[in-house]
Structures are given as structure tokens and as C-alpha cells.
Design a protein around this motif. Sequence first.
Motif, PDB file in Angstrom:
ATOM      1  N   ALA A  13       0.825  -1.203   0.000  1.00 17.54           N
ATOM      2  CA  ALA A  13       0.000   0.000   0.000  1.00 17.54           C
ATOM      3  C   ALA A  13       0.866   1.262   0.000  1.00 17.54           C
ATOM      4  O   ALA A  13       0.600   2.212  -0.747  1.00 17.54           O
ATOM      5  N   ILE A  14       1.900   1.276   0.824  1.00 19.96           N
ATOM      6  CA  ILE A  14       2.781   2.449   0.896  1.00 19.96           C
ATOM      7  C   ILE A  14       3.531   2.611  -0.419  1.00 19.96           C
ATOM      8  O   ILE A  14       3.653   3.721  -0.946  1.00 19.96           O
ATOM      9  N   ALA A  15       4.008   1.507  -0.985  1.00 17.64           N
ATOM     10  CA  ALA A  15       4.700   1.563  -2.274  1.00 17.64           C
ATOM     11  C   ALA A  15       3.763   2.059  -3.373  1.00 17.64           C
ATOM     12  O   ALA A  15       4.169   2.838  -4.242  1.00 17.64           O
ATOM     13  N   ALA A  16       2.507   1.621  -3.337  1.00 15.49           N
ATOM     14  CA  ALA A  16       1.529   2.061  -4.338  1.00 15.49           C
ATOM     15  C   ALA A  16       1.286   3.564  -4.232  1.00 15.49           C
ATOM     16  O   ALA A  16       1.178   4.257  -5.241  1.00 15.49           O
ATOM     17  N   CYS A  17       1.216   4.075  -3.005  1.00 14.21           N
ATOM     18  CA  CYS A  17       0.988   5.513  -2.827  1.00 14.21           C
ATOM     19  C   CYS A  17       2.171   6.326  -3.326  1.00 14.21           C
ATOM     20  O   CYS A  17       1.987   7.367  -3.940  1.00 14.21           O
ATOM     21  N   PHE A  18       3.382   5.853  -3.049  1.00 18.22           N
ATOM     22  CA  PHE A  18       4.556   6.564  -3.554  1.00 18.22           C
ATOM     23  C   PHE A  18       4.668   6.410  -5.068  1.00 18.22           C
ATOM     24  O   PHE A  18       5.116   7.314  -5.755  1.00 18.22           O
ATOM     25  N   PHE A  39       1.214   5.241   8.074  1.00 19.34           N
ATOM     26  CA  PHE A  39       2.627   5.517   7.790  1.00 19.34           C
ATOM     27  C   PHE A  39       2.933   6.997   7.986  1.00 19.34           C
ATOM     28  O   PHE A  39       3.922   7.366   8.623  1.00 19.34           O
ATOM     29  N   PHE A  40       2.058   7.847   7.466  1.00 19.51           N
ATOM     30  CA  PHE A  40       2.203   9.302   7.588  1.00 19.51           C
ATOM     31  C   PHE A  40       2.206   9.730   9.057  1.00 19.51           C
ATOM     32  O   PHE A  40       3.059  10.501   9.497  1.00 19.51           O
ATOM     33  N   LEU A  41       1.266   9.207   9.828  1.00 17.15           N
ATOM     34  CA  LEU A  41       1.155   9.589  11.240  1.00 17.15           C
ATOM     35  C   LEU A  41       2.331   9.073  12.076  1.00 17.15           C
ATOM     36  O   LEU A  41       2.875   9.805  12.912  1.00 17.15           O
ATOM     37  N   VAL A  56      10.722  18.293  10.377  1.00 16.39           N
ATOM     38  CA  VAL A  56       9.318  17.881  10.477  1.00 16.39           C
ATOM     39  C   VAL A  56       8.498  18.593   9.404  1.00 16.39           C
ATOM     40  O   VAL A  56       7.688  17.962   8.713  1.00 16.39           O
ATOM     41  N   GLY A  57       8.701  19.881   9.241  1.00 17.03           N
ATOM     42  CA  GLY A  57       7.971  20.647   8.225  1.00 17.03           C
ATOM     43  C   GLY A  57       8.266  20.171   6.816  1.00 17.03           C
ATOM     44  O   GLY A  57       7.359  20.050   5.990  1.00 17.03           O
ATOM     45  N   ALA A  61       5.568  18.391   4.385  1.00 17.70           N
ATOM     46  CA  ALA A  61       5.272  18.950   3.059  1.00 17.70           C
ATOM     47  C   ALA A  61       5.474  17.904   1.964  1.00 17.70           C
ATOM     48  O   ALA A  61       4.676  17.823   1.025  1.00 17.70           O
ATOM     49  N   LEU A  62       6.507  17.081   2.089  1.00 12.75           N
ATOM     50  CA  LEU A  62       6.757  16.045   1.087  1.00 12.75           C
ATOM     51  C   LEU A  62       5.704  14.946   1.112  1.00 12.75           C
ATOM     52  O   LEU A  62       5.295  14.449   0.070  1.00 12.75           O
ATOM     53  N   LEU A  63       5.269  14.558   2.303  1.00 13.40           N
ATOM     54  CA  LEU A  63       4.301  13.463   2.406  1.00 13.40           C
ATOM     55  C   LEU A  63       2.862  13.902   2.156  1.00 13.40           C
ATOM     56  O   LEU A  63       1.991  13.062   1.948  1.00 13.40           O
ATOM     57  N   MET A  64       2.593  15.206   2.186  1.00 13.85           N
ATOM     58  CA  MET A  64       1.228  15.678   1.930  1.00 13.85           C
ATOM     59  C   MET A  64       0.811  15.441   0.486  1.00 13.85           C
ATOM     60  O   MET A  64      -0.370  15.259   0.206  1.00 13.85           O
TER      61      MET A  64
END
Length: 165
Positions: A13-18, A39-41, A56-57, A61-64
Motif C-alpha cells: 500500500a505504501i509503495a503504491a501511494c509513492f 505511515f504518515f502519522l 518535520v515541516g 510537506a513532502l508526504l502531503m
Amino acid sequence: MSGKTTVMKPGAAIAACFGKFARCYGRSCRAEFIWFLLFFLVLGALAVWFTSPMIVGMLWALLMIPLSSVGIRRLHDLNLPGGIWTVWLTITVILPMFGLSNYMNNEGHLSDYMLYLHYAWLFVTGTLLLFLCFAGGQEGPNKYGPAPCVKAAVAADEEETVKED
């Protein structure tokens, strides 16, 4: 096709999102959204505990981008427009970054009233959006594309059939 779906594993799932980090068309299954949100949290919490606010910022920003695209695709799975996610993100995150300075008090702090109003908005609308994203998707194809995760289920069914023969 039996209409059966499979649950994505966390890594897949994480690989698919990336892999689809900026793709805002099509549909995503519930497992894909949930695993990437977790994963994000978790990554965000670890970053808050162990790194500087600047890192953190940048991480946030990258994961949003992939989180927003999977959120939009998740709403598409419910046959809802992805604009709901975009409007929520704009009102909740982007506008406050630029507009809340107008509501500062003399000491440069955000007035309590505006801060509580923003937290209330974030809690209520965020909870509603999460309930939408955790809801079951529409069975079969809709105007946004074929049902997600069905290919994996069909492949699993074919594999079982081959093993039985």
C-alpha cells in the motif's frame, strides 16, 4: 470476476501511494489509504520526537502530496469528487498559514477565539473526512474508473484455480 477484493499489505500500500504520488485520477481501495495514513502519522510522530521542527515541516510537506492524492482517489472510490479533499486541505492548512496573522493579538500570538475556532473546524471536518475515507467503496466501476484491488483478487482466484487443478 467474483466481486471479491483482497486486502493490501502495508508495504504494498505504501509503495503504491509513492508510485502514484501525484496521480489524482482513478480509485484507491480503503486499505491503501489506511496504511498510508498510518505511515504518515507514525513517521510524523517519530520526526516530531527525534528531529528538528524544520525537518518535520519538510517531511510533512513532502508526504502531503501522496497523502492528498490517495485521499482524492479514495473519495473517487466512493463516487465523490476529489475536490472535497482539496477544499478541506486549503481551508484547514493552506489559508491559515497565510491568513491567521490578521488575527494575532498585541503579543504576536493568535487570539484564543481564532485558535479554538480553527481547532474545532479541524476536528469536525477532519473527522467527517476520515469517516468518508474509511467507508466502503462503490462496488464495480463508477465514473472514476474500475473498482480498486479487484485485479489482485482476480489474480488470487486464478492462482487458487490453477493450484486446485
